[in-house]
Design an enzyme around this catalytic site. Structure first.
Site, PDB file in Angstrom:
ATOM      1  N   GLY A 238      41.638 -13.196 -22.840  1.00 52.55           N
ATOM      2  CA  GLY A 238      40.193 -13.025 -22.785  1.00 52.55           C
ATOM      3  C   GLY A 238      39.488 -13.392 -21.503  1.00 52.55           C
ATOM      4  N   GLU A 272      47.715 -15.606 -23.867  1.00 49.59           N
ATOM      5  CA  GLU A 272      47.955 -14.159 -23.913  1.00 49.59           C
ATOM      6  C   GLU A 272      47.054 -13.410 -22.931  1.00 49.59           C
ATOM      7  OE1 GLU A 272      47.091 -13.101 -27.964  1.00 49.59           O
ATOM      8  OE2 GLU A 272      48.775 -14.224 -28.785  1.00 49.59           O
ATOM      9  N   CYS A 340      35.171  18.479 -20.681  1.00 47.49           N
ATOM     10  CA  CYS A 340      33.986  19.170 -21.189  1.00 47.49           C
ATOM     11  C   CYS A 340      33.177  18.298 -22.130  1.00 47.49           C
ATOM     12  CB  CYS A 340      34.420  20.476 -21.864  1.00 47.49           C
ATOM     13  SG  CYS A 340      35.198  21.530 -20.653  1.00 47.49           S
ATOM     14  N   GLU A 341      32.650  17.212 -21.620  1.00 51.27           N
ATOM     15  CA  GLU A 341      31.758  16.331 -22.365  1.00 51.27           C
ATOM     16  C   GLU A 341      30.800  15.702 -21.371  1.00 51.27           C
ATOM     17  OE1 GLU A 341      32.699  13.850 -25.444  1.00 51.27           O
ATOM     18  OE2 GLU A 341      34.667  14.689 -25.878  1.00 51.27           O
ATOM     19  N   TYR A 369      43.732  -1.865 -19.010  1.00 55.51           N
ATOM     20  CA  TYR A 369      43.140  -0.912 -19.947  1.00 55.51           C
ATOM     21  C   TYR A 369      42.739   0.387 -19.246  1.00 55.51           C
ATOM     22  CZ  TYR A 369      43.021  -5.345 -22.405  1.00 55.51           C
ATOM     23  OH  TYR A 369      43.388  -6.550 -22.944  1.00 55.51           O
TER      24      TYR A 369
HETATM   25  N1  LLP Z   1      45.496 -11.209 -27.274  1.00 51.62           N
HETATM   26  C1  LLP Z   1      44.965 -10.429 -28.236  1.00 51.62           C
HETATM   27  C2  LLP Z   1      45.296 -10.701 -29.636  1.00 51.62           C
HETATM   28  C3  LLP Z   1      44.128  -9.366 -27.884  1.00 51.62           C
HETATM   29  O1  LLP Z   1      43.596  -8.609 -28.839  1.00 51.62           O
HETATM   30  C4  LLP Z   1      43.827  -9.127 -26.520  1.00 51.62           C
HETATM   31  C5  LLP Z   1      42.966  -8.000 -26.124  1.00 51.62           C
HETATM   32  C6  LLP Z   1      44.427  -9.950 -25.556  1.00 51.62           C
HETATM   33  C7  LLP Z   1      45.246 -11.003 -25.974  1.00 51.62           C
HETATM   34  C8  LLP Z   1      44.219  -9.762 -24.080  1.00 51.62           C
HETATM   35  O2  LLP Z   1      42.906  -9.923 -23.700  1.00 51.62           O
HETATM   36  P1  LLP Z   1      42.508  -9.938 -22.156  1.00 51.62           P
HETATM   37  O3  LLP Z   1      43.110 -11.168 -21.534  1.00 51.62           O
HETATM   38  O4  LLP Z   1      43.026  -8.712 -21.539  1.00 51.62           O
HETATM   39  O5  LLP Z   1      41.016  -9.980 -22.176  1.00 51.62           O
HETATM   40  N2  LLP Z   1      40.016  -2.019 -23.931  1.00 51.62           N
HETATM   41  C9  LLP Z   1      39.100  -3.096 -23.649  1.00 51.62           C
HETATM   42  C10 LLP Z   1      39.715  -4.457 -23.878  1.00 51.62           C
HETATM   43  C11 LLP Z   1      40.314  -4.627 -25.257  1.00 51.62           C
HETATM   44  C12 LLP Z   1      40.919  -5.987 -25.474  1.00 51.62           C
HETATM   45  C13 LLP Z   1      41.714  -6.009 -26.727  1.00 51.62           C
HETATM   46  N3  LLP Z   1      42.415  -7.234 -26.975  1.00 51.62           N
HETATM   47  C14 LLP Z   1      38.566  -2.926 -22.242  1.00 51.62           C
HETATM   48  O6  LLP Z   1      38.935  -1.992 -21.562  1.00 51.62           O
HETATM   49  O7  LLP Z   1      37.735  -3.715 -21.807  1.00 51.62           O
END
Ligand code: LLP
Length: 417
Positions: A238, A272, A340-341, A369
């Protein structure tokens, strides 16, 4: 800090000019720096001086070459599907550093992961626990479990990527969690080893992390009072990055804040992180196909929302930089793709250097992502992924071909006549 910099007027990735890669592989393509990936991984991992495992969130960037790099650096993986498990095993990750999150694991996926002997299942509901118990019993083994607890904390981020509020689908409500642990203790094929939580993504403030850790600590004390000991505490991912003018805390400040709270607990920490490691280690390189002016000026590029969904989906900001800087002045433009959007844009109303047909642009901070959320919408082959290592570049995923687009499709007999 990252390794996408101008040397003279040309954007380079480490010491390779980006235009030289485009000349060889064509556009669009994702481009990653080994040096940045390595530095970001190490900065995060080494910030924790307690026993811990850095389980990279595979969903943010899942190419097996990049997973191999993190495995070499001692990292593990946070996976959310059988497909991600397949990838991390192919990449050579140690199963004892793999944790499996997600609200909807299927029986087949649970079986696959049990067979692979992963470290922990982050279980998110009673029904999932019962299913896991059933599959483990069938296999004659014990499933190592952590429960994902939902602490009901506001991560103050985009609504789509907030996960730790009571109204979100994730985890077990903290007030119901004790009962779930007690139930698990009674199950013959469940080994309860940990507690996990993940409250959201792109957090630029430390206070929600600390608030949630405090709630989890209170919960662990309750568990201990009940005779349930915990060996692993998984705090999820996060931590945010800078896309525009955000000022997210450095990983060392994040680690310090967590370690300060961890004082009395004797368990292995699991982290994570995804975005904070790969976000600024990758860019999307695209070419200007056409420009046109009406009420607005549009720069039409060869990458669209199918290649990078974040601007369309979250209204996300990605800085756009010319691959070759010239003294060309600036203008206010919308950078749009070929899909096309109307929602197909990479930036809107942004002041950018004046562009002409054929110019290359770097869509920055696209390492997390980016490729993983890309699709074949409008029957566009997915782009290639390139990894630079010092003065060389490597195709770590080929551009898809038209044949690959229809590889799994067939025309049934009744339509052949
Ligand atoms: N652990 C779990 C259980 C998660 O669901 C996530 C992300 C992470 C770790 C990693 O989070 P990070 O460190 O990358 O913030 N597609 C979206 C982000 C979706 C995040 C989903 N879960 C975007 O492009 O901003």
């Amino acid at each position: 800090m990252n390794d996408f910099n101008y040397i003279g007027n040309k954007l380079h990735c480490e010491s390779v000019p980006v235009d030289s890669i485009a000349a060889k592989v064509r556009t669009p393509f994702y481009l990653y720096s080994t040096e940045t990936l390595t530095r970001h991984f190490k900065a995060f991992d080494s910030a924790f001086s307690l026993p811990h495992i850095t389980c990279f969130a595979v969903k943010s960037c899942s190419n097996i070459a990049i997973l191999r790099l993190f495995a070499r650096l001692g990292g593990g993986a946070d996976i959310v599907s059988g497909g991600e498990l397949f990838r991390v095993l192919k990449a050579g990750m140690d199963p004892k550093k793999i944790v499996y999150s997600g609200v909807g694991k299927t029986e087949d996926e649970l079986r696959f992961a049990l067979g692979a002997k992963i470290l922990l299942f982050n279980v998110e509901s009673i029904q999932e626990l019962e299913t896991l118990q059933g599959v483990a019993a069938e296999m004659g083994i014990k499933a190592p479990v952590s429960f994902r607890v939902n602490p009901d904390v506001d991560p103050k981020t985009h609504a789509y990527i907030s996960t730790g509020l009571a109204k979100n689908k994730f985890g077990i409500p903290i007030e119901q969690a004790l009962e779930v642990y007690q139930q698990a203790e009674e199950m013959a094929n469940i080994d309860t080893l940990g507690v996990s939580c993940h409250i959201g993504s792109q957090l630029t403030d430390l206070s929600p992390f600390v608030e949630s850790l405090n709630k989890i600590k209170g919960f662990i004390r309750k568990l201990e009072g009940d005779g349930i000991a915990i060996s692993y505490l998984d705090l999820g991912g996060g931590l945010g990055i800078r896309y525009d003018d955000e000022e997210p805390p450095h990983p060392s400040a994040y680690a310090d804040a967590i370690m300060k709270e961890m004082g009395e607990f004797d368990c292995t920490l699991i982290l994570e992180p995804g975005r904070v490691i790969v976000g600024n280690a990758g860019i999307l390189v695209t070419k200007v196909l056409y420009t046109k002016t009406g009420e607005k000026k549009f720069i039409i590029v060869d990458a669209g929302m199918n290649d990078l969904a974040r601007p369309s989906l979250y209204g996300a900001f990605h800085s756009i930089q010319p691959v070759e800087r010239r003294d060309q002045g600036t203008e206010i433009v919308d950078v749009v793709g070929p899909i096309c959007e109307t929602g197909d844009f990479l930036s809107k109303g942004r002041e950018l250097p004046i562009c002409e047909r054929g110019n290359l642009l770097g869509v920055m901070s696209a390492g997390a992502y980016g490729f993983t959320m890309s699709s074949n919408y409008n029957s566009r082959p997915r782009v290639c992924e390139i990894l630079v290592n010092d003065d060389s570049f490597h195709v770590i995923r080929k551009r898809e071909t038209y044949d690959q687009l229809i590889a799994g499709e067939s025309i049934p007999d009744f339509l052949k006549k």
